[in-house]
Design an enzyme around this catalytic site. Structure first.
Site, PDB file in Angstrom:
ATOM      1  N   ASP A  16      43.831   4.461  97.750  1.00 31.29           N
ATOM      2  CA  ASP A  16      45.055   5.131  97.667  1.00 31.29           C
ATOM      3  C   ASP A  16      45.768   4.641  98.957  1.00 31.29           C
ATOM      4  OD1 ASP A  16      47.158   6.873  98.158  1.00 31.29           O
ATOM      5  OD2 ASP A  16      46.141   8.495  97.813  1.00 31.29           O
ATOM      6  N   ILE A  17      47.029   4.091  98.963  1.00 31.93           N
ATOM      7  CA  ILE A  17      47.493   3.371 100.137  1.00 31.93           C
ATOM      8  C   ILE A  17      48.135   4.356 100.999  1.00 31.93           C
ATOM      9  CG2 ILE A  17      50.129   3.414  99.293  1.00 31.93           C
ATOM     10  CD1 ILE A  17      50.072   0.404 100.182  1.00 31.93           C
ATOM     11  N   ASN A  30      62.560   2.080  94.085  1.00 28.71           N
ATOM     12  CA  ASN A  30      63.919   1.479  93.154  1.00 28.71           C
ATOM     13  C   ASN A  30      64.954   1.267  93.933  1.00 28.71           C
ATOM     14  OD1 ASN A  30      65.309   3.993  93.561  1.00 28.71           O
ATOM     15  ND2 ASN A  30      63.323   4.730  92.364  1.00 28.71           N
ATOM     16  N   GLY A  38      54.637   7.174  90.472  1.00 28.09           N
ATOM     17  CA  GLY A  38      53.701   6.158  91.090  1.00 28.09           C
ATOM     18  C   GLY A  38      53.496   6.089  92.540  1.00 28.09           C
ATOM     19  N   ASP A  40      55.439   5.104  94.525  1.00 23.16           N
ATOM     20  CA  ASP A  40      56.767   5.753  95.344  1.00 23.16           C
ATOM     21  C   ASP A  40      56.526   7.495  95.763  1.00 23.16           C
ATOM     22  OD1 ASP A  40      59.212   6.054  96.532  1.00 23.16           O
ATOM     23  OD2 ASP A  40      60.287   5.318  94.608  1.00 23.16           O
ATOM     24  N   THR A 124      53.592  -3.608  88.913  1.00 25.73           N
ATOM     25  CA  THR A 124      52.618  -3.521  88.039  1.00 25.73           C
ATOM     26  C   THR A 124      52.376  -2.065  87.177  1.00 25.73           C
ATOM     27  OG1 THR A 124      50.798  -3.136  89.412  1.00 25.73           O
ATOM     28  CG2 THR A 124      51.457  -5.375  89.015  1.00 25.73           C
ATOM     29  N   TYR A 127      57.321  -0.650  86.379  1.00 25.09           N
ATOM     30  CA  TYR A 127      57.951  -1.917  85.981  1.00 25.09           C
ATOM     31  C   TYR A 127      57.421  -2.951  85.083  1.00 25.09           C
ATOM     32  CZ  TYR A 127      61.714  -0.332  89.347  1.00 25.09           C
ATOM     33  OH  TYR A 127      62.793   0.233  89.653  1.00 25.09           O
TER      34      TYR A 127
HETATM   35  N1  AR6 Z   1      48.122   3.955  96.173  1.00 27.83           N
HETATM   36  C1  AR6 Z   1      48.087   2.444  95.867  1.00 27.83           C
HETATM   37  N2  AR6 Z   1      48.439   2.174  94.607  1.00 27.83           N
HETATM   38  C2  AR6 Z   1      49.160   3.001  93.873  1.00 27.83           C
HETATM   39  C3  AR6 Z   1      49.131   4.378  94.085  1.00 27.83           C
HETATM   40  C4  AR6 Z   1      48.745   4.827  95.499  1.00 27.83           C
HETATM   41  N3  AR6 Z   1      48.837   6.067  95.838  1.00 27.83           N
HETATM   42  N4  AR6 Z   1      49.815   5.220  93.057  1.00 27.83           N
HETATM   43  C5  AR6 Z   1      50.088   4.045  92.082  1.00 27.83           C
HETATM   44  N5  AR6 Z   1      49.586   2.978  92.541  1.00 27.83           N
HETATM   45  P1  AR6 Z   1      54.221   1.660  90.324  1.00 27.83           P
HETATM   46  P2  AR6 Z   1      56.532  -0.282  89.985  1.00 27.83           P
HETATM   47  C6  AR6 Z   1      49.612   1.662  91.664  1.00 27.83           C
HETATM   48  O1  AR6 Z   1      54.641   2.342  89.048  1.00 27.83           O
HETATM   49  O2  AR6 Z   1      55.669  -0.622  89.025  1.00 27.83           O
HETATM   50  C7  AR6 Z   1      58.696   4.466  90.595  1.00 27.83           C
HETATM   51  O3  AR6 Z   1      59.165   5.491  89.819  1.00 27.83           O
HETATM   52  C8  AR6 Z   1      49.814   1.707  90.325  1.00 27.83           C
HETATM   53  O4  AR6 Z   1      48.608   1.823  89.722  1.00 27.83           O
HETATM   54  O5  AR6 Z   1      54.264   2.842  91.443  1.00 27.83           O
HETATM   55  O6  AR6 Z   1      56.883  -1.247  91.130  1.00 27.83           O
HETATM   56  C9  AR6 Z   1      59.680   3.883  91.841  1.00 27.83           C
HETATM   57  O7  AR6 Z   1      60.579   4.580  92.041  1.00 27.83           O
HETATM   58  C10 AR6 Z   1      50.280   0.331  90.141  1.00 27.83           C
HETATM   59  O8  AR6 Z   1      49.177  -0.627  90.143  1.00 27.83           O
HETATM   60  O9  AR6 Z   1      55.702   0.848  91.002  1.00 27.83           O
HETATM   61  C11 AR6 Z   1      60.358   2.732  90.698  1.00 27.83           C
HETATM   62  O10 AR6 Z   1      61.393   3.390  90.066  1.00 27.83           O
HETATM   63  C12 AR6 Z   1      51.332   0.231  91.366  1.00 27.83           C
HETATM   64  O11 AR6 Z   1      50.821   0.883  92.177  1.00 27.83           O
HETATM   65  C13 AR6 Z   1      59.292   2.191  89.989  1.00 27.83           C
HETATM   66  O12 AR6 Z   1      58.092   3.347  89.976  1.00 27.83           O
HETATM   67  C14 AR6 Z   1      52.766   0.140  91.178  1.00 27.83           C
HETATM   68  O13 AR6 Z   1      53.177   0.867  90.137  1.00 27.83           O
HETATM   69  C15 AR6 Z   1      58.541   1.116  90.368  1.00 27.83           C
HETATM   70  O14 AR6 Z   1      57.759   0.490  89.663  1.00 27.83           O
END
Ligand code: AR6
Length: 177
Positions: A16-17, A30, A38, A40, A124, A127
Site C-alpha cells: 500500500d503506497i 485525474n 483507487g 487517489d 492500470t 484508466y
Molecule cells: N497503494 C498502491 N497501489 C494502489 C492502491 C494503494 N493504496 N490502491 C490502488 N492501487 P487507479 P488509474 C493500484 O484506479 O488507473 C481515480 O479515481 C491499483 O490496483 O488508482 O490511474 C483517479 O481519481 C492499480 O494497480 O488509478 C482517477 O480518476 C493502480 O493503483 C482515476 O482513478 C492504479 O489504479 C485514475 O485511474
C-alpha cells in the site's frame, strides 16, 4: 526485486503506497485533481484534508504532467500528483502520455531536491491501461531517467496486488537482461 542503475536504486514491492516512507509518493490523479477511487482515494483518506486544500488551489493538471503538494498526515513529506492517460486502445498517444507522467513526476522530485520517490502502477486501474505495457513503459522511463540524472537515490514501484507485482517483475527482468 531491485536493481542499481547508475546512482539510483530501483525497487519493486507489493503493498500500500500510503505506508511508504520515501520523500514523496506519487498519486494517480485525474485532470481536475478532484480525488476519486483507487490509489487517489486511499492517499487523500490517509493524508487528510491538507492535500485536497492544496489541490484546489492548484486547480488541475493536464494528462502527462505533474504537480506537488504536502503529504499532510502521510509519512512521505510530499505527494506528487500526476495524471496518466485513459487507455482507449493505444492509438491516442497513450504510451507517450504514460511515459510523460512518470518523467514529469521524476523531474518535479529532482527540482525539489527529493532523494526518494514511490510510484503506483499509474493508469492500470480505473484508466484501463494493460498492465504489461504499462509496466514496460513505467520501468523503461525510470531506468532512462536514472541513466541520465543523478540526485534521486531511490525509485520504488509499489504494486497493490501480487499479479501486478509479477507482471512488473517480468518486465523489469526483460529490460535489465
Ligand atoms: N497503494 C498502491 N497501489 C494502489 C492502491 C494503494 N493504496 N490502491 C490502488 N492501487 P487507479 P488509474 C493500484 O484506479 O488507473 C481515480 O479515481 C491499483 O490496483 O488508482 O490511474 C483517479 O481519481 C492499480 O494497480 O488509478 C482517477 O480518476 C493502480 O493503483 C482515476 O482513478 C492504479 O489504479 C485514475 O485511474
Amino acid at each position: 526485486m531491485e536493481a542499481e542503475i547508475n546512482q539510483t536504486k530501483i525497487t519493486l514491492a507489493c503493498g500500500d503506497i500510503t505506508a511508504e516512507t520515501t520523500d514523496a509518493i506519487v498519486n494517480a490523479a485525474n485532470e481536475r485533481l478532484a480525488g476519486g477511487a483507487g490509489v487517489d482515494g486511499a492517499i487523500h483518506r490517509a493524508g487528510g484534508p491538507a492535500i485536497m486544500a492544496q489541490c484546489r488551489k492548484i486547480g488541475g493538471c493536464p494528462t502527462g504532467q505533474a504537480v506537488i503538494t504536502t503529504g499532510g498526515n502521510l509519512q512521505a513529506k510530499y505527494v506528487i500528483h500526476t495524471v496518466g492517460p485513459i487507455y482507449r486502445g493505444g492509438t491516442r498517444n497513450e504510451a507517450i502520455l504514460l511515459q510523460s507522467a512518470y518523467r514529469e513526476s521524476l523531474k518535479l522530485a529532482l527540482r525539489h531536491n527529493l532523494q526518494s520517490i514511490s510510484f503506483p502502477a499509474i493508469s492500470t486501474g480505473v484508466y484501463g491501461y494493460p498492465i504489461d505495457e504499462a509496466a514496460h513503459l513505467a520501468l523503461k522511463t525510470c531506468i532512462e531517467f536514472a541513466e541520465e540524472n543523478t540526485g534521486i537515490k531511490l525509485m520504488r514501484h509499489i504494486l497493490f496486488d501480487q499479479r501486478t507485482y509479477d507482471i512488473f517483475s517480468g518486465e523489469f527482468k526483460k529490460l535489465l537482461f
